[in-house]
Design a protein around this motif. Structure first.
Motif, PDB file in Angstrom:
ATOM      1  N   PHE A  44      -5.005   3.396 -12.923  1.00  0.00           N
ATOM      2  CA  PHE A  44      -5.720   3.201 -11.658  1.00  0.00           C
ATOM      3  C   PHE A  44      -6.638   4.384 -11.379  1.00  0.00           C
ATOM      4  O   PHE A  44      -7.813   4.204 -11.047  1.00  0.00           O
ATOM      5  N   ASP A  45      -6.124   5.596 -11.525  1.00  0.00           N
ATOM      6  CA  ASP A  45      -6.924   6.793 -11.233  1.00  0.00           C
ATOM      7  C   ASP A  45      -8.116   6.905 -12.175  1.00  0.00           C
ATOM      8  O   ASP A  45      -9.211   7.312 -11.754  1.00  0.00           O
ATOM      9  N   GLU A  46      -7.933   6.541 -13.431  1.00  0.00           N
ATOM     10  CA  GLU A  46      -9.045   6.589 -14.383  1.00  0.00           C
ATOM     11  C   GLU A  46     -10.136   5.588 -14.009  1.00  0.00           C
ATOM     12  O   GLU A  46     -11.325   5.892 -14.101  1.00  0.00           O
ATOM     13  N   LEU A 100      -5.309  -4.109  -6.610  1.00  0.00           N
ATOM     14  CA  LEU A 100      -4.858  -4.086  -5.210  1.00  0.00           C
ATOM     15  C   LEU A 100      -3.890  -5.245  -4.984  1.00  0.00           C
ATOM     16  O   LEU A 100      -4.254  -6.294  -4.471  1.00  0.00           O
ATOM     17  N   LYS A 101      -2.660  -5.032  -5.351  1.00  0.00           N
ATOM     18  CA  LYS A 101      -1.673  -6.114  -5.373  1.00  0.00           C
ATOM     19  C   LYS A 101      -0.908  -6.288  -4.063  1.00  0.00           C
ATOM     20  O   LYS A 101      -0.080  -7.188  -3.946  1.00  0.00           O
ATOM     21  N   HIS A 102      -1.163  -5.413  -3.079  1.00  0.00           N
ATOM     22  CA  HIS A 102      -0.409  -5.473  -1.824  1.00  0.00           C
ATOM     23  C   HIS A 102      -1.281  -5.849  -0.633  1.00  0.00           C
ATOM     24  O   HIS A 102      -0.845  -5.713   0.519  1.00  0.00           O
ATOM     25  N   ILE A 103      -2.478  -6.331  -0.888  1.00  0.00           N
ATOM     26  CA  ILE A 103      -3.388  -6.694   0.200  1.00  0.00           C
ATOM     27  C   ILE A 103      -2.872  -7.953   0.904  1.00  0.00           C
ATOM     28  O   ILE A 103      -2.625  -8.978   0.274  1.00  0.00           O
ATOM     29  N   GLU A 104      -2.716  -7.848   2.219  1.00  0.00           N
ATOM     30  CA  GLU A 104      -2.262  -8.983   3.032  1.00  0.00           C
ATOM     31  C   GLU A 104      -3.372  -9.577   3.888  1.00  0.00           C
ATOM     32  O   GLU A 104      -3.249 -10.701   4.379  1.00  0.00           O
ATOM     33  N   LEU A 105      -4.437  -8.810   4.088  1.00  0.00           N
ATOM     34  CA  LEU A 105      -5.553  -9.279   4.902  1.00  0.00           C
ATOM     35  C   LEU A 105      -6.841  -8.685   4.355  1.00  0.00           C
ATOM     36  O   LEU A 105      -6.920  -7.478   4.115  1.00  0.00           O
ATOM     37  N   THR A 106      -7.841  -9.537   4.143  1.00  0.00           N
ATOM     38  CA  THR A 106      -9.156  -9.087   3.698  1.00  0.00           C
ATOM     39  C   THR A 106     -10.172  -9.417   4.781  1.00  0.00           C
ATOM     40  O   THR A 106     -10.313 -10.581   5.178  1.00  0.00           O
ATOM     41  N   LEU A 107     -10.854  -8.406   5.269  1.00  0.00           N
ATOM     42  CA  LEU A 107     -11.904  -8.574   6.270  1.00  0.00           C
ATOM     43  C   LEU A 107     -13.245  -8.583   5.552  1.00  0.00           C
ATOM     44  O   LEU A 107     -13.608  -7.594   4.900  1.00  0.00           O
ATOM     45  N   LEU A 166      -9.569   3.483  -1.574  1.00  0.00           N
ATOM     46  CA  LEU A 166      -8.519   2.552  -1.981  1.00  0.00           C
ATOM     47  C   LEU A 166      -7.340   3.279  -2.584  1.00  0.00           C
ATOM     48  O   LEU A 166      -7.457   4.402  -3.062  1.00  0.00           O
ATOM     49  N   SER A 167      -6.216   2.606  -2.519  1.00  0.00           N
ATOM     50  CA  SER A 167      -4.972   3.054  -3.117  1.00  0.00           C
ATOM     51  C   SER A 167      -4.246   1.811  -3.616  1.00  0.00           C
ATOM     52  O   SER A 167      -4.459   0.712  -3.094  1.00  0.00           O
ATOM     53  N   GLU A 168      -3.397   1.973  -4.597  1.00  0.00           N
ATOM     54  CA  GLU A 168      -2.631   0.827  -5.078  1.00  0.00           C
ATOM     55  C   GLU A 168      -1.686   0.284  -4.013  1.00  0.00           C
ATOM     56  O   GLU A 168      -1.204  -0.837  -4.123  1.00  0.00           O
ATOM     57  N   LEU A 202      -5.498   1.177   4.203  1.00  0.00           N
ATOM     58  CA  LEU A 202      -6.755   0.432   4.143  1.00  0.00           C
ATOM     59  C   LEU A 202      -7.553   0.766   2.893  1.00  0.00           C
ATOM     60  O   LEU A 202      -7.795   1.948   2.611  1.00  0.00           O
ATOM     61  N   ALA A 203      -7.963  -0.272   2.194  1.00  0.00           N
ATOM     62  CA  ALA A 203      -8.949  -0.130   1.129  1.00  0.00           C
ATOM     63  C   ALA A 203     -10.302  -0.564   1.681  1.00  0.00           C
ATOM     64  O   ALA A 203     -10.382  -1.512   2.463  1.00  0.00           O
ATOM     65  N   ILE A 204     -11.349   0.128   1.276  1.00  0.00           N
ATOM     66  CA  ILE A 204     -12.703  -0.212   1.710  1.00  0.00           C
ATOM     67  C   ILE A 204     -13.579  -0.308   0.462  1.00  0.00           C
ATOM     68  O   ILE A 204     -13.833   0.697  -0.204  1.00  0.00           O
ATOM     69  N   LEU A 205     -13.983  -1.536   0.150  1.00  0.00           N
ATOM     70  CA  LEU A 205     -14.797  -1.796  -1.040  1.00  0.00           C
ATOM     71  C   LEU A 205     -16.007  -2.636  -0.649  1.00  0.00           C
ATOM     72  O   LEU A 205     -15.919  -3.863  -0.584  1.00  0.00           O
ATOM     73  N   PRO A 206     -17.136  -2.014  -0.370  1.00  0.00           N
ATOM     74  CA  PRO A 206     -18.323  -2.798  -0.039  1.00  0.00           C
ATOM     75  C   PRO A 206     -18.825  -3.587  -1.249  1.00  0.00           C
ATOM     76  O   PRO A 206     -18.408  -3.331  -2.386  1.00  0.00           O
TER      77      PRO A 206
END
Length: 199
Positions: free
Chosen positions: A10-12, A122-129, A37-39, A86-90
């Motif tokens: 993930f870090d790589e 990102l296997k733990h995402i419960e909500l995507t805005l 982002l974080s796992e 929170l992950a933020i991926l535009p």
């Protein structure tokens, strides 16, 4: 692309994204991918692309749009910038420049190059805005032609995915014309965020 990066940690993978120069020749201020982002991230925020102020600070949604988005979500800056939450991926990771009516669209090279590989981690995402037309087109199961139509149909992918208008001050007129959004949608969003983030 997912298979191409599957051997990386993930870090790589994140390091490669942060060093990306794929669109360099098209970027007026040069490449500076701005992501968070974080796992362990639980909520994913998908915007369009960083604005100039975000490019300068390297902090996503570090502008009036971010202030409104945090108000909509009912979270503090500390929570918003906690990558474990929170992950933020535009849709585009770098500032694309400004056109006649605001910032240019996200560079088209970015999402095909990186998006699937990052989302797969990102296997733990419960909500995507999903914010704005480019995010709607990528993330909604059946996007409509207009942002307004997508937001009106917000229950379609709820509670996993929520389409939003852009929180920019440029959208003040839209918010005045669509008072149902802040009356009906925002309370549900805040409740869902509290449910996900509570200890």
């Amino acid at each position: 692309m997912t298979e191409l990066y599957s051997s990386l940690s993930f870090d790589e993978l994140v390091t490669r994204v942060r060093r990306c120069t794929l669109c360099a020749e098209h970027l007026p201020l040069g490449p500076r991918p701005v992501i968070q982002l974080s796992e362990s991230s639980r909520i994913l925020v998908v915007g369009q692309a960083p604005g100039r102020r975000v490019h300068e600070t390297g902090l996503p949604f570090n502008d009036p749009s971010g202030d409104r988005l945090r108000d909509w979500m009912g979270v503090s800056r500390d929570v918003f910038y906690d990558e474990s939450k929170l992950a933020i991926l535009p849709m585009g990771f770098c500032y694309p420049g400004t056109g006649k009516s605001g910032d240019l669209p996200p560079r088209p090279e970015c999402a095909p190059a990186w998006r699937e590989a990052l989302l797969a981690r990102l296997k733990h995402i419960e909500l995507t805005l999903v914010i704005g037309q480019y995010a709607h087109a990528w993330h909604l199961s059946d996007p409509k032609k207009s942002v307004t139509d997508n937001v009106k149909d917000w229950r379609k992918d709820w509670p996993k995915v929520l389409p939003l208008p852009h929180p920019s001050p440029r959208n003040n007129m839209w918010l005045r014309r669509n008072p149902w959004f802040e009356q009906d949608v925002i309370p549900e969003l805040q409740l869902r965020v509290r449910e996900i983030l509570r200890p």
